[in-house]
Scaffold this motif. Structure first.
Motif, PDB file in Angstrom:
ATOM      1  N   THR A   1      64.774  15.829  36.683  1.00 31.31           N
ATOM      2  CA  THR A   1      63.315  15.913  36.550  1.00 31.31           C
ATOM      3  C   THR A   1      62.931  15.592  35.110  1.00 31.31           C
ATOM      4  O   THR A   1      63.434  16.229  34.185  1.00 31.31           O
TER       5      THR A   1
ATOM      6  N   GLU B   1      52.723  32.470  36.907  1.00 31.91           N
ATOM      7  CA  GLU B   1      53.115  31.477  35.904  1.00 31.91           C
ATOM      8  C   GLU B   1      54.548  30.988  36.139  1.00 31.91           C
ATOM      9  O   GLU B   1      54.835  29.795  36.023  1.00 31.91           O
TER      10      GLU B   1
ATOM     11  N   ASP C   1      60.478  15.369  31.779  1.00 35.91           N
ATOM     12  CA  ASP C   1      59.348  15.951  31.058  1.00 35.91           C
ATOM     13  C   ASP C   1      58.818  17.212  31.740  1.00 35.91           C
ATOM     14  O   ASP C   1      57.655  17.283  32.138  1.00 35.91           O
ATOM     15  N   ILE C   2      59.673  18.227  31.844  1.00 35.36           N
ATOM     16  CA  ILE C   2      59.214  19.477  32.443  1.00 35.36           C
ATOM     17  C   ILE C   2      58.270  20.186  31.460  1.00 35.36           C
ATOM     18  O   ILE C   2      58.287  19.897  30.265  1.00 35.36           O
ATOM     19  N   PRO C   3      57.438  21.107  31.932  1.00 32.29           N
ATOM     20  CA  PRO C   3      56.440  21.718  31.043  1.00 32.29           C
ATOM     21  C   PRO C   3      57.061  22.520  29.904  1.00 32.29           C
ATOM     22  O   PRO C   3      58.187  23.022  30.017  1.00 32.29           O
TER      23      PRO C   3
ATOM     24  N   ALA D   1      54.587  28.720  39.283  1.00 31.63           N
ATOM     25  CA  ALA D   1      53.973  27.418  39.002  1.00 31.63           C
ATOM     26  C   ALA D   1      54.898  26.558  38.141  1.00 31.63           C
ATOM     27  O   ALA D   1      55.046  25.346  38.381  1.00 31.63           O
ATOM     28  N   PHE D   2      55.526  27.167  37.151  1.00 34.10           N
ATOM     29  CA  PHE D   2      56.457  26.433  36.286  1.00 34.10           C
ATOM     30  C   PHE D   2      57.653  25.930  37.087  1.00 34.10           C
ATOM     31  O   PHE D   2      58.041  24.764  36.989  1.00 34.10           O
ATOM     32  N   TYR D   3      58.237  26.814  37.882  1.00 32.21           N
ATOM     33  CA  TYR D   3      59.427  26.438  38.656  1.00 32.21           C
ATOM     34  C   TYR D   3      59.110  25.311  39.640  1.00 32.21           C
ATOM     35  O   TYR D   3      59.920  24.399  39.828  1.00 32.21           O
ATOM     36  N   ASP D   4      57.948  25.366  40.251  1.00 31.50           N
ATOM     37  CA  ASP D   4      57.558  24.312  41.187  1.00 31.50           C
ATOM     38  C   ASP D   4      57.526  22.938  40.511  1.00 31.50           C
ATOM     39  O   ASP D   4      57.821  21.916  41.136  1.00 31.50           O
ATOM     40  N   LYS D   5      57.180  22.926  39.224  1.00 40.94           N
ATOM     41  CA  LYS D   5      57.098  21.659  38.493  1.00 40.94           C
ATOM     42  C   LYS D   5      58.462  21.105  38.103  1.00 40.94           C
ATOM     43  O   LYS D   5      58.555  19.983  37.600  1.00 40.94           O
ATOM     44  N   LEU D   6      59.504  21.891  38.339  1.00 39.77           N
ATOM     45  CA  LEU D   6      60.854  21.370  38.107  1.00 39.77           C
ATOM     46  C   LEU D   6      61.304  20.465  39.256  1.00 39.77           C
ATOM     47  O   LEU D   6      62.267  19.714  39.114  1.00 39.77           O
ATOM     48  N   HIS D   7      60.612  20.575  40.403  1.00 43.54           N
ATOM     49  CA  HIS D   7      60.871  19.723  41.570  1.00 43.54           C
ATOM     50  C   HIS D   7      62.337  19.808  42.018  1.00 43.54           C
ATOM     51  O   HIS D   7      63.018  18.787  42.172  1.00 43.54           O
TER      52      HIS D   7
END
Length: 221
Positions: free
Chosen positions: A37, A134, A39-41, A137-143
């Motif tokens: 993945t 939080e 550019d993770i947040p 939401a962060f973990y979901d963005k790791l895909h």
């Protein structure tokens, strides 16, 4: 003429042996570790026990999610500490970040007091806290394929490079078998020792090579 002969012998016999030993030392056939993945947040809004900020940018990070039952994962901490952290703890740009939900601070303090400090230093090992929403939401963005459990935990830890790319295995192994690995289980010593250690070597090599290319080989990573 003799020197030329020695060079030929080196290329024909010694170099293949060195290459074999390098790749035989682990199970990863990748020269550059693939990106899972990009550019993770960033996580600078989350605070440590000391109410300080940590960041992923410009650090080689081992990222984990502990959840609300800290002591349940105590054995996993020891595995990660002894096999991975202890080897790389003195590198300037290396860190471990464990993410937990707010309200678990006392559990972490107890863990540090009774257990982790017995192992020695925990420099560069950070526990950061955020709200459950939080974290989700962060973990979901790791895909990722793997999911957090109902306590917001996973036994897996993840490698994040200095550009906030989550790295792992994606492609084929040495036998040509399709391989995908996004995280490394802290439950199984074999996974940390045989796979994560191998992949960390590749990440370290990448940055050392980049430093040499930039004529800055003496700087710590």
């Amino acid at each position: 003429m003799k020197m030329k002969k020695n060079i030929v012998l080196f290329v024909l016999f010694v170099l293949p042996i060195v290459a074999y030993l390098f790749f035989a030392s682990g199970v990863n056939s990748f020269i550059s570790l693939p990106t899972i993945t990009k550019d993770i947040p960033e996580i600078t809004s989350w605070k440590t026990l000391d109410n300080k900020q940590v960041k992923l940018t410009n650090k080689i990070t081992i990222l984990g999610f502990i959840g609300s039952d800290v002591m349940k994962h105590k054995g996993n901490f020891f595995n990660l500490y002894e096999i991975i952290y202890d080897k790389y703890k003195d590198f300037k740009d290396f860190q471990v970040i464990m993410v937990l939900p707010d309200g678990t601070q006392n559990q972490v303090q107890e863990l540090l007091k009774l257990d982790i400090k017995k192992l020695g230093t925990h420099k560069g090992w950070n526990f950061v806290f955020a709200s459950p929403n939080e974290i989700t939401a962060f973990y979901d963005k790791l895909h990722l394929v793997g999911k957090l459990d109902n306590t917001l935990a996973t036994p897996n830890v993840f490698i994040v490079d200095k550009k906030r790319n989550l790295r792992g295995r994606k492609g084929q192994d040495q036998k040509g078998t399709p391989e995908y690995k996004e995280g490394y289980s802290t439950i199984y010593v074999s996974d940390l020792y045989n796979k994560m250690m191998d992949d960390m070597k590749i990440i370290i090599y990448e940055y050392r090579a980049a430093l040499k290319k930039n004529h800055n080989a003496t700087r710590e990573i």
